[in-house]
Enzyme design. Structure first.
Site, PDB file in Angstrom:
ATOM      1  N   GLU A  83       0.822  -1.209   0.000  1.00  0.00           N
ATOM      2  CA  GLU A  83       0.000   0.000   0.000  1.00  0.00           C
ATOM      3  C   GLU A  83       0.857   1.260   0.000  1.00  0.00           C
ATOM      4  OE1 GLU A  83      -2.966   0.138  -0.665  1.00  0.00           O
ATOM      5  OE2 GLU A  83      -3.619  -1.919  -0.350  1.00  0.00           O
ATOM      6  N   CYS A 243     -12.761   1.081 -15.656  1.00  0.00           N
ATOM      7  CA  CYS A 243     -13.244   2.461 -15.516  1.00  0.00           C
ATOM      8  C   CYS A 243     -12.058   3.397 -15.339  1.00  0.00           C
ATOM      9  CB  CYS A 243     -14.200   2.547 -14.317  1.00  0.00           C
ATOM     10  SG  CYS A 243     -15.166   4.070 -14.247  1.00  0.00           S
ATOM     11  N   CYS A 259     -24.715   2.753 -15.206  1.00  0.00           N
ATOM     12  CA  CYS A 259     -23.811   3.869 -14.921  1.00  0.00           C
ATOM     13  C   CYS A 259     -24.490   5.218 -15.163  1.00  0.00           C
ATOM     14  CB  CYS A 259     -22.571   3.745 -15.804  1.00  0.00           C
ATOM     15  SG  CYS A 259     -21.381   5.084 -15.613  1.00  0.00           S
TER      16      CYS A 259
END
Length: 345
Positions: A83, A243, A259
DNA sequence: AAAGCGGGGTC
DNA sequence: GACCCAGCTTT
């Protein structure tokens, strides 16, 4: 939660009408039967969150990338290292550095005890090397305050150096299966498109966006958070693979027919939503990066020779000196007498 | 809220 | 050449 939002009028006929499922309740909420055709065309409805959850999670289970920090056997420390490395750095560039890092420093205590020069060298060109310093400081804090373990709550994680709102939630969720609200740049974009109907989420993370993210979290009662974590991972992956910011692949998106942005005719980003790059050539960041690149190659060097040899003809002597001094101030470089090196080298 | 901080791939 | 990337910290 607001169930229906009135958005901009459609600027073009929806091209997805034919592909919308006919199962009752599975499409965007239909306009009331009593509405006129004109009124119906003027309304765009937000999708049903639970339906989006199901579709995106199902898609993830088939199409998710096989990333090593997602493996069941990956330790919380491995998740946390990933991360931090992934903060503003693409997955493909993190992968090899993460493997080396975990091989070399498999536990927080291992990194805590490492020479800082080696840590910065191993960070290589991932960028923002202060992240490497903070990750080592976080490892040291874990040794001192958490028995050498990665804390298992977002609140405790948030206290560690280099761990902000996103990273604390992501580690708590992906390493400890806790239903935290994870919001990164991918998820912000998915929310903006699918639910808000915007082309892009904009530069700053607004309180309205945070509120939406909280409202979109699946209920945790039924499964203790498993669906919540699956939603976080799945929405992030959808943003990373389908996306995308540049050229979204709506043709293969599992929620294209739901969407809000598509329903609104896929409008272009507004001026407000444009991000504007930071610039690179001529900046202190470029000069600092060039200095770090030299220092990573090895031994201590004469300060004057180092600054002179930078491959940046445009950089003034003043800028070079200022940048080196700022690196020393940040703990990314060290100077003894006239010689400069990585700290502890 | 805005600026600073790395670096490379992509369009 | 501008944009973008699993953000954080400081002002």
């Amino acid at each position: 939660m607001r169930r229906v939002s009135r958005l901009k009028a459609m600027t073009s006929p929806a091209t997805t009408d034919d592909t919308r499922p006919t199962v009752p309740g599975s499409g965007p909420r239909a306009a009331p039967a009593t509405a006129t055709a004109a009124a119906r065309a003027d309304l765009v409805f937000t999708p049903e969150p639970m339906l989006v959850h199901e579709r995106v999670i199902d898609w993830f289970e088939v199409h998710a990338r096989d990333l090593p920090w997602r493996a069941p056997e990956c330790s919380p420390w491995g998740v946390m290292v990933s991360e931090v490395m992934l903060q503003q750095t693409p997955v493909v560039r993190v992968l090899p550095r993460w493997r080396d890092w975990m091989q070399r420093w498999p536990r927080p205590v291992d990194l805590a005890q490492a020479p800082t020069a080696e840590v910065l060298t191993a960070w290589d060109r991932l960028g923002y090397p202060r992240r490497a310093l903070r990750l080592q400081a976080a490892a040291q804090a874990m040794v001192e305050r958490h028995s050498g373990e990665v804390p298992d709550t977002a609140e405790a994680l948030r206290e560690l150096p280099g761990v902000g709102e996103y990273t604390a939630a992501a580690v708590a969720c992906f390493a400890f299966n806790q239903p935290e609200v994870v919001v990164d740049t991918n998820i912000r974009r998915v929310h903006a498109r699918a639910f808000t109907g915007d082309a892009l989420p904009g530069k700053t993370y607004t309180s309205a966006q945070r509120k939406l993210a909280v409202e979109l979290m699946p209920a945790t009662a039924p499964d203790g958070g498993a669906t919540a974590c699956a939603w976080n991972a799945s929405a992030m992956e959808l943003g990373a693979l389908i996306c995308t910011a540049r050229a979204p692949q709506c043709e293969i998106c599992p929620v294209a027919d739901l969407c809000a942005w598509r329903a609104a005719g896929s409008p272009a980003p507004t001026e407000e939503q444009q991000t504007r790059g930071q610039g690179w050539a001529g900046t202190d960041r470029q000069v600092r990066g060039a200095i770090m690149a030299v220092l990573r190659t090895g031994d201590a060097v004469e300060r004057d020779e180092l600054l002179e040899a930078l491959p940046l003809p445009e950089a003034s002597a003043e800028q070079r000196a200022r940048c080196l001094d700022s690196l020393i101030g940040d703990g990314l470089a060290a100077q003894t007498e006239t010689r400069v090196s990585l700290p502890g080298a």
